[in-house]
Design an enzyme around this catalytic site. Structure first.
Site, PDB file in Angstrom:
ATOM      1  N   LYS A  18      17.851 -20.909  -1.812  1.00 34.06           N
ATOM      2  CA  LYS A  18      16.421 -20.867  -1.503  1.00 34.06           C
ATOM      3  C   LYS A  18      16.066 -21.719  -0.286  1.00 34.06           C
ATOM      4  CE  LYS A  18      16.155 -18.586  -5.361  1.00 34.06           C
ATOM      5  NZ  LYS A  18      16.174 -17.104  -5.344  1.00 34.06           N
ATOM      6  N   TYR A  70      17.041 -11.299 -18.237  1.00 34.03           N
ATOM      7  CA  TYR A  70      17.066 -12.409 -17.293  1.00 34.03           C
ATOM      8  C   TYR A  70      17.182 -13.744 -18.019  1.00 34.03           C
ATOM      9  CZ  TYR A  70      15.283 -15.852 -13.956  1.00 34.03           C
ATOM     10  OH  TYR A  70      15.132 -16.953 -13.156  1.00 34.03           O
ATOM     11  N   TYR A  93      22.336 -16.846 -12.353  1.00 36.46           N
ATOM     12  CA  TYR A  93      22.549 -16.010 -11.171  1.00 36.46           C
ATOM     13  C   TYR A  93      24.043 -15.866 -10.832  1.00 36.46           C
ATOM     14  CZ  TYR A  93      17.526 -16.661 -10.546  1.00 36.46           C
ATOM     15  OH  TYR A  93      16.173 -16.686 -10.743  1.00 36.46           O
TER      16      TYR A  93
END
Length: 339
Positions: free
Chosen positions: A54, A269, A295
């Site tokens: 990020k 998720y 992830y």
């Protein structure tokens, strides 16, 4: 760096290219002679906020916020959001206030998930956290909060989950340029570049960067870890096209340029799978490297499965981008202990 992006405001959070390393012991563990050469790009090794993908997006987002004269950075995510944690860290580095709208997206409520991991770090970095139940439109809440701040004489910059706006995705267009330069330095070319696909920004930015450079965007392949496969493909396609338009408006993607794969999402998720536990342990015990459980752990599970199934055996080198998320391991301690 792509010359088209040189004039865009950018707040530098990475001081150098992240390294690419070969995982020879993992190759041996997956079967002598049967595994393609496996490399990782260590985007988990960045200095600010514990590192992670990020930060590449935040260079452009924080840069624009500063350019617009904003004093507060507002963003959204799940309770254990890596993007939220790194937004808080980057905002602190830039001298901005940070407010996070975090939703209870994942069906976990144990003590470690509620208080450890990224949640602990959000507080350490000084972010103001607004917690909301699952189903709430977090971006709408963030925009309402920005209006409140405006009424108080402040100015807020708002971005949604993952920082995956077309502007944020430019961070991974730059990364594509970086990878191509490292390929030249290493004297090799990666047949496949594997990434996790959550908010789709990493994949979209890489694909746009390769396309703009005249390379093959189809060698970027992602495993969805957030959305059902058809939705993940649609979001990635649209975001990649909008990102490409910022770099090369005359260019367009063709069929086969965007490759999103299924099979590793599991129950949803943030919900662990047995294969993810195995992959995280295998990489830790063979290479001393740490994958996150949400992830990278799931995406690397897909890489391992395709090698073991023979789909990627004895091919050209494969590159996996380690997107960070180490704090998530501590938030999932009870799940690893039970496993």
């Amino acid at each position: 760096m792509l010359t088209q992006l040189e004039e865009r405001p950018r707040f530098i959070l990475l001081e150098a290219r992240t390294p690419i390393q070969r995982l020879t012991r993992l190759e041996q563990a997956l079967g002598c002679g049967g595994s393609p050469p496996i490399y990782v790009k260590r985007d988990d090794l960045m200095g600010v906020g514990g590192g992670g993908n990020k930060l590449r997006k935040l260079e452009f987002l924080i840069g624009e916020a500063i350019d617009q004269g904003c004093d507060t950075f507002v963003t959204t995510g799940a309770r254990q959001s890596n993007h939220a944690r790194l937004s808080a860290a980057a905002a602190a580095r830039a001298g901005l206030s940070c407010e996070l709208v975090l939703t209870d997206t994942v069906a976990r409520d144990d003590e470690a998930y509620r208080r450890n991991g990224n949640v602990l770090l959000d507080d350490l970095f000084g972010a103001t956290v607004l917690r909301k139940p699952d189903g709430v439109d977090a971006l709408a809440v963030a925009q309402d909060r920005a209006e409140q701040l405006c009424a108080e004489g402040r100015r807020a910059y708002v971005v949604g989950s993952g920082g995956s706006s077309p502007l944020g995705c430019l961070g991974y267009a730059v990364c594509a340029d970086e990878i191509m330069a490292q390929e030249q330095d290493l004297g090799l070319r990666f047949n496949r570049i594997i990434v996790p696909n959550g908010s789709s920004g990493t994949h979209a930015g890489l694909a746009a960067g390769l396309k703009a450079a005249g390379d093959k965007p189809g060698r970027i392949e992602s495993f969805t870890v957030l959305a059902p496969i058809e939705k993940a493909r649609a979001i990635t396609n649209e975001l990649a096209l909008r990102t490409l338009a910022l770099i090369d408006p005359a260019s367009a993607f063709t069929e086969g340029d965007i490759v999103v794969m299924d099979g590793q999402l599991g129950a949803g998720y943030g919900m662990p799978t047995e294969a993810m536990f195995e992959a995280v342990r295998l990489v830790a015990r063979s290479e001393g490297l740490l994958l996150d459980p949400v992830y990278g752990g799931k995406a690397f599970t897909g890489l391992i499965a395709n090698i073991r199934d023979g789909a990627w055996r004895n091919e050209e080198p494969v590159l996996f981008i380690m997107t960070g998320g180490l704090p998530g391991l501590f938030a999932y301690e009870p799940a690893f202990r039970r496993d």
